[in-house]
Enzyme design. Structure first.
Site, PDB file in Angstrom:
ATOM      1  N   GLU A   1      -6.176  -9.388   4.055  1.00 15.11           N
ATOM      2  CA  GLU A   1      -5.359  -8.691   5.057  1.00 15.11           C
ATOM      3  C   GLU A   1      -5.334  -9.538   6.315  1.00 15.11           C
ATOM      4  OE1 GLU A   1      -5.756  -4.535   6.004  1.00 15.11           O
ATOM      5  OE2 GLU A   1      -6.414  -4.033   3.956  1.00 15.11           O
TER       6      GLU A   1
ATOM      7  N   GLN B   1       1.732  -6.200   5.733  1.00 16.16           N
ATOM      8  CA  GLN B   1       2.049  -6.003   4.320  1.00 16.16           C
ATOM      9  C   GLN B   1       3.390  -6.671   4.029  1.00 16.16           C
ATOM     10  OE1 GLN B   1       1.445  -1.924   3.008  1.00 16.16           O
ATOM     11  NE2 GLN B   1      -0.476  -1.781   4.114  1.00 16.16           N
TER      12      GLN B   1
ATOM     13  N   ASN C   1      -6.635   1.431   2.915  1.00 17.87           N
ATOM     14  CA  ASN C   1      -7.351   2.693   3.085  1.00 17.87           C
ATOM     15  C   ASN C   1      -6.973   3.720   2.026  1.00 17.87           C
ATOM     16  OD1 ASN C   1      -8.350   1.430   5.344  1.00 17.87           O
ATOM     17  ND2 ASN C   1      -7.203   2.647   6.817  1.00 17.87           N
TER      18      ASN C   1
ATOM     19  N   GLU D   1       0.855  -1.192   0.000  1.00 16.26           N
ATOM     20  CA  GLU D   1       0.000   0.000   0.000  1.00 16.26           C
ATOM     21  C   GLU D   1       0.886   1.235   0.000  1.00 16.26           C
ATOM     22  OE1 GLU D   1      -3.677   1.983   2.620  1.00 16.26           O
ATOM     23  OE2 GLU D   1      -2.800   0.064   3.211  1.00 16.26           O
TER      24      GLU D   1
ATOM     25  N   ASN E   1     -12.216  -1.170  -0.521  1.00 18.28           N
ATOM     26  CA  ASN E   1     -11.513  -1.642   0.674  1.00 18.28           C
ATOM     27  C   ASN E   1     -12.268  -1.223   1.931  1.00 18.28           C
ATOM     28  OD1 ASN E   1      -8.897  -2.473   2.193  1.00 18.28           O
ATOM     29  ND2 ASN E   1      -9.302  -0.402   2.932  1.00 18.28           N
ATOM     30  N   GLU E   2     -12.548  -2.184   2.797  1.00 18.23           N
ATOM     31  CA  GLU E   2     -13.095  -1.926   4.137  1.00 18.23           C
ATOM     32  C   GLU E   2     -14.189  -0.855   4.136  1.00 18.23           C
ATOM     33  OE1 GLU E   2      -9.910  -1.260   6.918  1.00 18.23           O
ATOM     34  OE2 GLU E   2      -9.148  -3.292   6.710  1.00 18.23           O
TER      35      GLU E   2
ATOM     36  N   TYR F   1      -6.501  -8.700  12.254  1.00 18.80           N
ATOM     37  CA  TYR F   1      -5.181  -8.540  12.876  1.00 18.80           C
ATOM     38  C   TYR F   1      -5.278  -8.934  14.343  1.00 18.80           C
ATOM     39  CZ  TYR F   1      -4.179  -5.696   8.737  1.00 18.80           C
ATOM     40  OH  TYR F   1      -4.005  -5.244   7.450  1.00 18.80           O
TER      41      TYR F   1
END
Length: 500
Positions: free
Chosen positions: A291, A348, A71, A26, A171-172, A243
């Site tokens: 992710e 990442q 993001n 990213e 994304n999200e 996460y």
């Protein structure tokens, strides 16, 4: 205390899709600038790509890399990153409150992927933009020539199409931190319409719809139900993000968190299958766990970063031995559902919550989590076998009946090998293990790789890059129709046998 693993060549979970060993880059922190791209670095090639970093990435054999966010993508104009570099604009980047110079963009990423031996997984902006911009990007990327956007790609020096086959629809989008966050109904509709026009441009592509931003989101799993109800016929995958951390300094509970990951995957599969049944569809939507990682070490440091700088050191978690153990278990969790999880991206790849760290202008080194990632990617190709595990258990703060043994086996028929991946979660005692492989006939031990440390908090750094590193002095032995080994306390183990 004794543990046992039984596997049979005819009892299988599914084939490993190599894309489960993917990663993520990213425009965040030093992932791009100072990470994979650093013109003027002693190792930089003619395009400014760090070849020392490329070498470490090739060592993992990363099959696919998601880009450009994250993001970041929800406020990104892809046109800013194509064409002559000197004409590209500098922008305020709102997701991470930095300046984006756009020196590295779409074409550079595709070129870098080719050099890294990986495939691009592109995300489109469904925050501030929509179906029109997404289809234009796809036309720029994949259409041969003869149209405005495809001819612009040719004009930019890429005569052949980029032929990118995997695309993320935003994304999200349920996250209030996301630029252009949406309700499930809003997102489900725009995802369906974007998917429709993108597949009209290129019917060969595969599309990933956004799932919830994490297991703890109040929208989960109703978000998945609604989004899939609106877009099921148009998409191929739904994403998962999760996460974990050890903020409470409770290692026993921390190492049990992969059980939460198991449950998370199961819930998403159940939701997908409910919508399939509701629609009476023959199509099965698969999962893209695009992710996942340990992330908590850098939170305090990140809160002190001054805004509007270029590539500040954000999210630079320094990983220790216990982090590597949980990463190993997370990879085992993904393999356990190889029938449905067909893509996954460790988030990442470089510097930002990453297995690879660099010093700007200096060297690069492997974090502790590099090793279980590398081992599973290299040796975890083939057919995942149903694991029958007998193990002593313990109770943790958030989980009960946690087996000390976390294990899976993969049969690579082409190579004539079986590989057992195993974590001993016990923090103070070794774990005797027997593995029943009698269905495979005769075999011999190739190696028993072990990652262990007397210090759970030991980490690899610039000054001590090999403080935590695997060795091949494991004690596994062939014993009749099986294997026996003693797994060291708090250890990651890779036991490989050659069949025949």
């Amino acid at each position: 205390m004794q543990a046992k693993l039984i596997v049979d060549k005819d009892f299988t979970i599914g084939e490993v899709d190599k894309r489960i060993y993917g990663s993520f880059i990213e425009h965040l922190g030093r992932a791009v600038y100072g990470g994979i791209y650093e013109p003027g670095h002693p190792s930089a090639d003619e395009q400014g790509f760090r070849t020392d970093v490329l070498e470490l990435i090739r060592g993992i054999d990363v099959p696919i890399v998601r880009y450009p966010g994250g993001n970041f993508v929800s406020g990104y104009n892809w046109e800013d990153g194509v064409g002559p570099v000197e004409l590209r604009p500098r922008r305020l980047e709102l997701a991470w409150r930095t300046i984006e110079p756009n020196l590295f963009g779409f074409g550079e990423f595709v070129d870098w992927c080719r050099k890294a031996g990986t495939e691009p997984m592109m995300a489109v902006n469904l925050g501030t933009r929509g179906p029109e911009e997404a289809r234009q990007l796809l036309e720029y990327s994949n259409h041969p020539s003869g149209t405005y956007w495809s001819d612009l790609r040719v004009q930019h020096g890429y005569k052949a199409p980029h032929a990118i086959k995997t695309w993320c629809l935003g994304n999200e989008m349920d996250g209030p931190w996301q630029i252009g966050a949406k309700t499930a109904e809003e997102y489900g509709r725009i995802a369906a319409e974007t998917a429709k026009v993108m597949k009209w441009v290129d019917p060969s592509i595969e599309l990933v719809a956004c799932g919830s931003s994490g297991l703890g989101m109040p929208t989960f799993p109703e978000w998945e139900r609604t989004v899939l109800d609106l877009s099921y016929n148009e998409v191929d995958y739904i994403s998962l993000h999760q996460y974990y951390g050890n903020r409470d300094k409770d290692t026993a509970n921390f190492l049990a968190q992969s059980m939460g990951m198991d449950a998370f995957i199961g819930s998403v599969i159940a939701t997908c299958d409910y919508i399939q049944a509701k629609k009476r569809s023959k199509k099965k939507v698969h999962l893209s766990f695009d992710e996942w990682n340990v992330w908590y070490h850098s939170n305090e440091a990140d809160s002190r970063i001054e805004p509007w700088s270029i590539a500040p050191p954000q999210l630079e978690d320094v990983y220790n031995h216990e982090d590597a153990l949980l990463v190993g278990s997370m990879l085992i969790s993904i393999l356990k559902r190889a029938d449905r999880v067909k893509m996954a991206c460790m988030a990442q790849l470089v510097n930002v919550i990453a297995p690879i760290m660099t010093e700007t202008g200096g060297g690069a080194w492997k974090q502790t989590i590099y090793y279980p990632y590398m081992h599973t990617s290299i040796f975890g190709r083939g057919t995942v076998l149903v694991p029958l595990v007998e193990s002593p258990k313990y109770d943790a703060k958030d989980y009960t009946d946690v087996p000390y043994l976390d294990a899976i086996a993969v049969h690579n028929a082409e190579a004539g090998e079986v590989t057992v991946f195993a974590v001993n979660r016990h923090l103070s005692e070794s774990l005797p293990l027997s593995v029943d492989l009698r269905s495979f006939g005769s075999f011999r031990l190739i190696e028993h790789i072990v990652l262990e440390s007397d210090d759970l908090k030991a980490a690899n750094t610039k000054a001590a890059p090999n403080r935590v590193a695997p060795h091949t002095h494991g004690n596994a032995v062939v014993d009749g129709g099986g294997l026996s080994a003693s797994l060291g306390k708090a250890s990651w183990n890779v036991i490989r046998v050659k069949l025949g």
